[in-house]
Design a protein around this motif. Structure first.
Motif, mmCIF file in Angstrom:
data_model
loop_
_atom_site.group_PDB
_atom_site.id
_atom_site.type_symbol
_atom_site.label_atom_id
_atom_site.label_comp_id
_atom_site.label_asym_id
_atom_site.label_seq_id
_atom_site.Cartn_x
_atom_site.Cartn_y
_atom_site.Cartn_z
ATOM 1 N N UNK A 52 0.842 -1.200 0.000
ATOM 2 C CA UNK A 52 0.000 0.000 0.000
ATOM 3 C C UNK A 52 0.873 1.244 0.000
ATOM 4 N N UNK A 53 1.984 1.208 0.721
ATOM 5 C CA UNK A 53 2.880 2.366 0.794
ATOM 6 C C UNK A 53 3.495 2.669 -0.569
ATOM 7 N N UNK A 54 3.875 1.628 -1.298
ATOM 8 C CA UNK A 54 4.422 1.815 -2.642
ATOM 9 C C UNK A 54 3.365 2.411 -3.561
ATOM 10 N N UNK A 55 2.156 1.868 -3.505
ATOM 11 C CA UNK A 55 1.056 2.393 -4.326
ATOM 12 C C UNK A 55 0.751 3.840 -3.955
ATOM 13 N N UNK A 56 0.718 4.117 -2.666
ATOM 14 C CA UNK A 56 0.470 5.486 -2.189
ATOM 15 C C UNK A 56 1.518 6.447 -2.725
ATOM 16 N N UNK A 57 2.782 6.042 -2.646
ATOM 17 C CA UNK A 57 3.866 6.909 -3.108
ATOM 18 C C UNK A 57 3.811 7.116 -4.618
ATOM 19 N N UNK A 58 3.470 6.065 -5.366
ATOM 20 C CA UNK A 58 3.347 6.202 -6.812
ATOM 21 C C UNK A 58 2.189 7.125 -7.180
ATOM 22 N N UNK A 59 1.067 6.977 -6.497
ATOM 23 C CA UNK A 59 -0.090 7.841 -6.759
ATOM 24 C C UNK A 59 0.215 9.285 -6.369
ATOM 25 N N UNK A 60 0.939 9.467 -5.277
ATOM 26 C CA UNK A 60 1.324 10.812 -4.844
ATOM 27 C C UNK A 60 2.191 11.485 -5.893
ATOM 28 N N UNK A 61 3.198 10.786 -6.369
ATOM 29 C CA UNK A 61 4.090 11.344 -7.384
ATOM 30 C C UNK A 61 3.330 11.641 -8.669
ATOM 31 N N UNK A 62 2.484 10.698 -9.106
ATOM 32 C CA UNK A 62 1.705 10.906 -10.326
ATOM 33 C C UNK A 62 0.799 12.124 -10.189
ATOM 34 N N UNK A 63 0.168 12.268 -9.026
ATOM 35 C CA UNK A 63 -0.736 13.392 -8.795
ATOM 36 C C UNK A 63 0.018 14.713 -8.818
ATOM 37 N N UNK A 64 1.116 14.789 -8.099
ATOM 38 C CA UNK A 64 1.864 16.049 -8.044
ATOM 39 C C UNK A 64 2.517 16.378 -9.382
ATOM 40 N N UNK A 65 2.964 15.363 -10.109
ATOM 41 C CA UNK A 65 3.493 15.610 -11.452
ATOM 42 C C UNK A 65 2.411 16.208 -12.346
ATOM 43 N N UNK A 66 1.204 15.648 -12.263
ATOM 44 C CA UNK A 66 0.100 16.161 -13.096
ATOM 45 C C UNK A 66 -0.290 17.566 -12.663
ATOM 46 N N UNK A 67 -0.356 17.803 -11.363
ATOM 47 C CA UNK A 67 -0.694 19.138 -10.871
ATOM 48 C C UNK A 67 0.354 20.167 -11.307
ATOM 49 N N UNK A 68 1.610 19.764 -11.351
ATOM 50 C CA UNK A 68 2.678 20.643 -11.823
ATOM 51 C C UNK A 68 2.461 20.957 -13.305
ATOM 52 N N UNK A 69 2.153 19.928 -14.090
ATOM 53 C CA UNK A 69 1.910 20.118 -15.517
ATOM 54 C C UNK A 69 0.712 21.034 -15.765
ATOM 55 N N UNK A 70 -0.259 20.977 -14.870
ATOM 56 C CA UNK A 70 -1.469 21.787 -15.013
ATOM 57 C C UNK A 70 -1.297 23.198 -14.443
ATOM 58 N N UNK A 71 -0.134 23.493 -13.888
ATOM 59 C CA UNK A 71 0.117 24.829 -13.358
ATOM 60 C C UNK A 71 -0.511 25.100 -12.006
ATOM 61 N N UNK A 72 -0.717 24.061 -11.219
ATOM 62 C CA UNK A 72 -1.353 24.219 -9.906
ATOM 63 C C UNK A 72 -0.372 24.235 -8.745
#
Length: 126
Positions: free
Chosen positions: A27-47
């Motif tokens: 779960x920790x690995x999945x959480x960390x992957x989802x966290x990185x994916x989310x923040x990468x996308x938010x960065x791309x979206x200018x948030x």
């Protein structure tokens, strides 16, 4: 040719692992992957940045890690993450339309605990 992002690399790795059979991810690995994916996308979206939803990438990681920590319950999901469904979730996060609330809800549906945690389909939890 542009370099591959960490999110894309993680998604590809998860896809390869999932194609090799049922892979249980912590779960920790999945959480960390989802966290990185989310923040990468938010960065791309200018948030992310001054005056934005998140003041910094590190601030995003802290807040989003807390979100994903609560999204996938430890009792239900610990060491019971379905690799293929996690890949679907991570891909959905990376492709979520910027500023589109309906698309965000569709992404969250693909990342739902009942889909990502294979314990939901096993009466004994795995």
């Amino acid at each position: 040719m542009t370099p591959i992002s960490k999110t894309m690399a993680a998604a590809l790795l998860a896809l390869v692992a999932a194609s090799c059979g049922s892979v249980s991810t912590s779960r920790e690995t999945a959480r960390d992957q989802a966290t990185t994916a989310t923040c990468d996308r938010l960065m791309q979206c200018g948030n992310i940045g001054d005056g934005k939803a998140f003041s910094s990438y590190d601030n995003c990681k802290i807040m989003e890690q807390s979100f994903w920590e609560g999204h996938w319950d430890a009792a239900t999901c610990d060491n019971k993450i379905d690799g293929a469904n996690l890949t679907v979730c991570l891909s959905a996060i990376s492709a979520t339309d910027c500023g589109n609330g309906l698309d965000l809800f569709a992404t969250l549906a693909k990342c739902d605990e009942a889909k990502v945690c294979d314990a939901a389909s096993s009466p004994d939890g795995g």
